[in-house]
Enzyme design. Sequence first.
Site, PDB file in Angstrom:
ATOM      1  N   SER A  43       0.845  -1.196   0.000  1.00 44.24           N
ATOM      2  CA  SER A  43       0.000   0.000   0.000  1.00 44.24           C
ATOM      3  C   SER A  43       0.879   1.244   0.000  1.00 44.24           C
ATOM      4  O   SER A  43       2.025   1.227   0.484  1.00 44.24           O
ATOM      5  CB  SER A  43      -0.895   0.021   1.242  1.00 44.24           C
ATOM      6  OG  SER A  43      -1.563   1.262   1.373  1.00 44.24           O
ATOM      7  N   TYR A  99      -3.272  -0.634  10.354  1.00 48.97           N
ATOM      8  CA  TYR A  99      -3.201  -0.971   8.925  1.00 48.97           C
ATOM      9  C   TYR A  99      -1.863  -0.539   8.327  1.00 48.97           C
ATOM     10  O   TYR A  99      -1.175  -1.319   7.660  1.00 48.97           O
ATOM     11  CB  TYR A  99      -4.354  -0.283   8.186  1.00 48.97           C
ATOM     12  CG  TYR A  99      -4.353  -0.509   6.689  1.00 48.97           C
ATOM     13  CD1 TYR A  99      -4.871  -1.677   6.151  1.00 48.97           C
ATOM     14  CD2 TYR A  99      -3.847   0.452   5.811  1.00 48.97           C
ATOM     15  CE1 TYR A  99      -4.876  -1.890   4.776  1.00 48.97           C
ATOM     16  CE2 TYR A  99      -3.849   0.254   4.444  1.00 48.97           C
ATOM     17  CZ  TYR A  99      -4.369  -0.915   3.926  1.00 48.97           C
ATOM     18  OH  TYR A  99      -4.364  -1.118   2.574  1.00 48.97           O
TER      19      TYR A  99
END
Length: 679
Positions: free
Chosen positions: A556, A569
Amino acid sequence: MTSSPEARALLERSNRLGSDPRNTNYAGGNTSAKGVATDPVTGAETELLWVKGSGGDLGTLTEQGLAVLRLDRLRAMTDVYPGVEREDEMVAAFDYCLHGKGGAAPSIDTAMHGLVDAPHVDHLHPDSGIALACAADGEKLTAECFGDTVAWVPWRRPGFQLGLDIAAIKEANPRAIGCVLGGHGITAWGATSEECERNSLHIIRTAEAFLEAHGKADPFGPVLDGYQPLPDDQRQARAAALAPLLRAIASADRPQVGHFCDAPEVLDFLSRAEHPRLAALGTSCPDHFLRTKVRPLVLDLPAAAPLDEAAARLKVLHEEYREEYAAYYRRHAAADSPAMRGADPAVVLIPGVGMFSYGKDKQTARVAGEFYVNAVNVMRGAEAVSSYRPIEESEKFRIEYWELEEAKLRRMPAPRPLAARIALVTGAGSGIGKATARRLAAEGACVVVADLDGANAEAVAKDLGGPDKAVAVTVDVTSEEQIKSAFDAAVLAFGGVDLVVNNAGISISKPLLETTARDWDLQHDIMARGSFLVSREAARVMIGQELGGDIVYIASKNAVFAGPNNIAYSATKADQAHQVRLLAAELGEHGIRVNGVNPDGVVRGSGIFAAGWGARRAATYGIEESELGAFYAQRTILKREVLPEHVANAVFALTGGDLTHTTGLHIPVDAGVAAAFLR
């Protein structure tokens, strides 16, 4: 190509015959019909032949799979036939007999159908017929079975002369409804389509009954001690453990896809005393050994031999197989023979476990296995009433390295970039994983669709084309046992794994003070720990295969970009990003490349966003959830929304063959987020 009553009846007959494996094997045999049609140029009545074309399958034959030829021109070829030594030249002349546009290329058996004086002809490869055709005293047995209603045709390679032979035998045997072709199959004929089909089935079923009534009970001999089938769970576990090594064996010359079969007839054959002798004789019917090679590789150890002992013995047998195959090629190759195509086995037999077969794709591998099952049935029938005697090795070579077969191979389209590669994608039931699975399949890969939601995984696998293209596995990536089971399923379905995409994940969006230890652990268990476990199992398989491989992490932008309310996250994405670097450094010596993709803001189609992440991120930014995709787009340099397909494109770019010297790389797919630029 205009439809005709004859063509329609032929297709219906072909589909019925081809749908029953007792009648013929996949893509084996051909059928034909003769009739009269109006010549569109002259308006005169013209006799035509409709015949299954090259490469088609009777069970799924359509009108476009038929070749349509003018009978007057086809039969006139007998006047210019130069003899058996030059009969291959006749095949090119078939093209000058074609009637109209479209349709399939005429096959080598076209002459048989055109020259035999019957309105309808079937040429099939039933196990029962080939058992008689490959028996040592096949001519005598054929007479015992059928009397004068079925004639015997000695072995001759398919071609123009075989068509002349059958035509002459039919003329000389007016009571005959067909013939058994030595070492090959059967041919039947009839005045109507119905009569021809009835005659074909009569020959097949009568041969079956004859073998059953006159055959001995144990044609393969007694069961060998220690060679009995292992229990189901042990058999599957041993097959999965051996699969990577066996794929390495089958892929020494070029990568192959595998298929595993533990059908009862295979296991019984491998448990019997005569299986080494019979396997060494090889298959006989041309359709069989074109796909299975002249003989399989057979492990000569009991079923329960230690795994390391079996592996070591297989490596020795492989070297011997390659040497023997090269010697076979040298014995029979002429100056104008095609180059040797490879010396690895297409079929490997493991007593107590089953059969592994290999090919350029899953269908080819599966069909090779099906053909060897046909060969086992043929051997059983021949040994039951006589002894199995396949055609001479020199004749097998003439078929295997036939220039006409070589020309057929040259006409095949170039393989797609990921052909013969096997991919496993986690989290592939939706979003990025689904788009990635779809792109990899479109580029030629076999795909294992892995997801916690089994129903979603099944739906994606079905959408990708079913078991010859994709299979589904249900897996929780936090479970070592489930990951091991998923890879076992992959290697049993396709032979191995070459490309793994770590995509499974969730996202918990909370401020630091609201993030619980459970949130942190769950986030890390699924993505950091899960991708580690998946990569570890992938590496075990890939190292065993000795074919290199690719591991791709869907990380990500958050792996390098610090944003609010995202501690769990983003921290786990940073963990994944460093796993890429660590594994790239460690696995490179095995030819395994490890790379990553850093997406941002993939809203549409995303399972994570649909599960609440989108609502929480929208609340963080003070916008409506429906505006989130556009919001992310506007904060990028390119002002473009990122979709799952864009991430899939990056995965393909990393694995499709152009970046062969790239490892340890992260590709941003974020439409340009300057704060996430890699440094």
